[in-house]
Design a protein around this motif. Structure first.
Motif, mmCIF file in Angstrom:
data_model
loop_
_atom_site.group_PDB
_atom_site.id
_atom_site.type_symbol
_atom_site.label_atom_id
_atom_site.label_comp_id
_atom_site.label_asym_id
_atom_site.label_seq_id
_atom_site.Cartn_x
_atom_site.Cartn_y
_atom_site.Cartn_z
ATOM 1 N N MET A 131 29.404 -54.046 -40.968
ATOM 2 C CA MET A 131 30.787 -54.563 -40.893
ATOM 3 C C MET A 131 32.048 -53.538 -40.048
ATOM 4 N N PRO A 132 32.499 -54.471 -39.232
ATOM 5 C CA PRO A 132 33.490 -53.382 -38.425
ATOM 6 C C PRO A 132 34.569 -52.969 -39.236
ATOM 7 N N ALA A 133 34.890 -51.605 -38.896
ATOM 8 C CA ALA A 133 36.123 -51.036 -39.553
ATOM 9 C C ALA A 133 37.478 -51.742 -39.665
ATOM 10 N N HIS A 134 38.127 -51.983 -40.866
ATOM 11 C CA HIS A 134 39.083 -52.714 -40.989
ATOM 12 C C HIS A 134 40.254 -52.014 -39.796
ATOM 13 N N ARG A 135 40.783 -52.748 -38.838
ATOM 14 C CA ARG A 135 42.026 -52.046 -38.215
ATOM 15 C C ARG A 135 43.128 -52.646 -38.365
ATOM 16 N N PRO A 136 44.463 -52.003 -38.566
ATOM 17 C CA PRO A 136 45.721 -52.589 -39.033
ATOM 18 C C PRO A 136 46.285 -53.430 -37.740
ATOM 19 N N ALA A 137 46.926 -54.642 -38.094
ATOM 20 C CA ALA A 137 47.501 -55.297 -36.941
ATOM 21 C C ALA A 137 48.514 -54.536 -36.228
ATOM 22 N N LEU A 138 48.228 -54.907 -34.958
ATOM 23 C CA LEU A 138 48.857 -54.009 -33.948
ATOM 24 C C LEU A 138 50.440 -54.567 -33.779
ATOM 25 N N THR A 139 51.406 -54.406 -35.058
ATOM 26 C CA THR A 139 52.751 -54.948 -34.769
ATOM 27 C C THR A 139 53.497 -53.920 -33.845
ATOM 28 N N PRO A 140 54.655 -54.367 -33.491
ATOM 29 C CA PRO A 140 55.768 -53.487 -32.727
ATOM 30 C C PRO A 140 55.843 -52.262 -33.509
ATOM 31 N N ALA A 141 55.890 -52.299 -34.829
ATOM 32 C CA ALA A 141 56.512 -51.290 -35.670
ATOM 33 C C ALA A 141 54.936 -50.336 -35.891
ATOM 34 N N VAL A 142 53.809 -50.895 -35.872
ATOM 35 C CA VAL A 142 52.903 -49.810 -36.103
ATOM 36 C C VAL A 142 52.714 -49.208 -34.615
ATOM 37 N N LEU A 143 52.864 -49.943 -33.553
ATOM 38 C CA LEU A 143 52.727 -49.181 -32.533
ATOM 39 C C LEU A 143 53.762 -48.133 -32.181
ATOM 40 N N GLU A 144 55.000 -48.499 -32.671
ATOM 41 C CA GLU A 144 55.820 -47.573 -32.215
ATOM 42 C C GLU A 144 55.854 -46.446 -33.131
ATOM 43 N N LYS A 145 55.569 -46.572 -34.317
ATOM 44 C CA LYS A 145 55.077 -45.267 -35.185
ATOM 45 C C LYS A 145 54.044 -44.455 -34.502
ATOM 46 N N GLY A 146 52.999 -45.058 -34.083
ATOM 47 C CA GLY A 146 51.804 -44.289 -33.481
ATOM 48 C C GLY A 146 52.002 -43.708 -32.161
ATOM 49 N N ILE A 147 52.809 -44.361 -31.547
ATOM 50 C CA ILE A 147 53.135 -43.808 -30.023
ATOM 51 C C ILE A 147 54.117 -42.628 -30.348
ATOM 52 N N CYS A 148 55.156 -42.775 -31.208
ATOM 53 C CA CYS A 148 56.033 -41.640 -31.446
ATOM 54 C C CYS A 148 55.229 -40.324 -32.044
ATOM 55 N N SER A 149 54.311 -40.609 -32.719
ATOM 56 C CA SER A 149 53.696 -39.604 -33.588
ATOM 57 C C SER A 149 52.389 -39.057 -32.502
ATOM 58 N N GLY A 150 52.297 -39.411 -31.423
ATOM 59 C CA GLY A 150 51.388 -38.943 -30.453
ATOM 60 C C GLY A 150 49.937 -39.356 -30.694
ATOM 61 N N ASP A 151 49.776 -40.592 -31.044
ATOM 62 C CA ASP A 151 48.672 -41.162 -31.269
ATOM 63 C C ASP A 151 47.989 -41.950 -29.620
ATOM 64 N N ARG A 152 47.049 -41.305 -29.007
ATOM 65 C CA ARG A 152 46.628 -41.601 -27.790
ATOM 66 C C ARG A 152 46.116 -42.966 -27.807
ATOM 67 N N THR A 153 45.452 -43.307 -29.000
ATOM 68 C CA THR A 153 44.578 -44.649 -29.038
ATOM 69 C C THR A 153 45.521 -45.716 -29.097
ATOM 70 N N LEU A 154 46.649 -45.489 -29.873
ATOM 71 C CA LEU A 154 47.738 -46.737 -29.901
ATOM 72 C C LEU A 154 48.454 -46.771 -28.698
ATOM 73 N N LEU A 155 48.726 -45.615 -27.907
ATOM 74 C CA LEU A 155 49.278 -45.690 -26.625
ATOM 75 C C LEU A 155 48.481 -46.386 -25.590
ATOM 76 N N ALA A 156 47.032 -46.222 -25.715
ATOM 77 C CA ALA A 156 46.242 -46.769 -24.836
ATOM 78 C C ALA A 156 46.250 -48.353 -24.994
ATOM 79 N N ARG A 157 46.122 -48.624 -26.189
ATOM 80 C CA ARG A 157 46.195 -50.134 -26.777
ATOM 81 C C ARG A 157 47.619 -50.903 -26.340
ATOM 82 N N ALA A 158 48.620 -50.013 -26.361
ATOM 83 C CA ALA A 158 49.850 -50.579 -26.030
ATOM 84 C C ALA A 158 49.751 -51.090 -24.369
#
Ligand code: GDP
Length: 332
Positions: free
Chosen positions: A1-28
């Motif tokens: 079973m693939p790991a559950h990934r949280p929905a990429l809402t703008p809020a999730v992406l914003e938090k990730g990008i601002c905290s330096g999450d490269r994966t979320l930056l790349a996905r954005a």
């Protein structure tokens, strides 16, 4: 079973990008490149949230023909800046789209050392995009990288003509790399591209090539001499570098720092960015209009009208009116 990934809402992406999450930056960035309306809506909302964090980097465009040494230069240049503690975002061309039958192993090593540096984020633009690696969404990628805290954004493009003009319209400083030797010193460099450059670098100034590089430097200076003074008030410089020997690299950064200081003082830096925002709006409108003109209903009607126009059964101006009404209706 693939790991559950949280929905990429703008809020999730914003938090990730601002905290330096490269994966979320790349996905954005991937989302920004997507043509799906749902992704476009999310990106608009995300960029609106991130806007206060953008605009603080220096945006540098780097161009030159394939083989001039762009990736080797970006590697040593990026390493120099990273050593100074700067955070570097590199929007680069995908080597598979650049070389037709290049060695796969060779391609994989493109900027490999730099990509391992913790201060560096490298994003190759996907294969299949024309325009030497630049897409309409490169601007969004720049803003996303800025929001993620990158101080310097390097945007690479291969010299395929139109791409330089597009990149020029989204950067603060435009750097042209040229090769020395091989007959005509500034071979393959169209005059228009030289005119766009804020700085020219003659690459591979090492070993037996040093003399030819110096000659190419003198030739480029001579050519610049006859050019009209640029709107920036900045006099473009011509430098020589050797990426393999690490020579002249610091001088390139110094030139860009000088440019930034001078143009911020004169006000050009800010005006240029404002102009670029306006240009972005113009391009967005043109893109939307283009989309509308390619809507299936519009296309169908256009084909029908074309036939009538060809047979002289309808005036082109009348056909245009009919089409215009339909476009307006389709746009809703
Ligand atoms: P790009 O296609 O513009 O990205 O060019 P590359 O960076 O891939 O370089 C093309 C070739 O030139 C490679 O074989 C590099 O090793 C070589 N090269 C790049 N920079 C230098 C340099 O400063 N000196 C020398 N002698 N060779 C270089």
């Amino acid at each position: 079973m693939p790991a559950h990934r949280p929905a990429l809402t703008p809020a999730v992406l914003e938090k990730g990008i601002c905290s330096g999450d490269r994966t979320l930056l790349a996905r954005a960035i991937t989302m920004a490149e997507s043509t799906k309306p749902v992704d476009q809506k999310k990106i608009s909302s995300l960029l609106k949230r991130l806007l206060p964090r953008t605009g603080k980097s220096i945006r540098i465009g780097i161009t030159g023909v394939p083989g001039v040494g762009k990736s080797t230069f970006i590697e040593v240049f990026g390493e120099l800046l990273a050593r100074q503690g700067k955070k570097i975002g590199v929007l680069t061309v995908d080597p598979t789209s650049q070389k037709t039958k290049g060695s796969i192993l060779g391609d994989k090593t493109r900027m490999e050392r730099l990509s391992r540096h913790p201060n560096v984020f490298i994003r190759p633009s996907p294969t299949g995009h024309a325009l030497g690696g630049v897409t309409f969404h490169t601007r969004e990628a720049i803003l996303l990288c800025e929001a993620a805290g990158f101080d310097v954004i390097l945007i690479e493009t291969v010299g395929v003509g139109q791409s330089e003009t597009i990149v020029r319209g989204m950067v603060d400083f435009f750097l042209l790399l040229v090769l020395a030797g091989a007959g005509d010193e500034l071979q393959g460099i169209k005059k228009g591209i030289m005119e766009m450059a804020d700085g020219i670098v003659v690459t591979k100034a090492d070993g037996e090539n040093i003399k030819a590089a110096k000659q190419a430097q003198a030739d480029a200076l001579q050519a610049l001499h006859f050019q009209e003074a640029p709107a920036s008030g900045w006099k473009p410089k011509v430098l020589t570098t050797s990426s393999t020997e690490g020579k002249g690299i610091e001088a390139v950064w110094k030139m860009i720092e000088d440019f930034e200081m001078n143009t911020k003082k004169s006000g050009y830096f800010g005006t240029n960015r404002n102009d670029q925002q306006e240009q972005w709006l113009e391009e967005s409108v043109a893109l939307l209009f283009n989309e509308l003109m390619h809507h299936s209903t519009v296309l169908k009607q256009k084909t029908r009208l074309m036939k009538l126009v060809r047979k002289n059964q309808l005036l082109p101006t009348e056909a245009a009116q009919v089409l215009w009404k339909l476009v307006r209706k389709t746009a809703g």
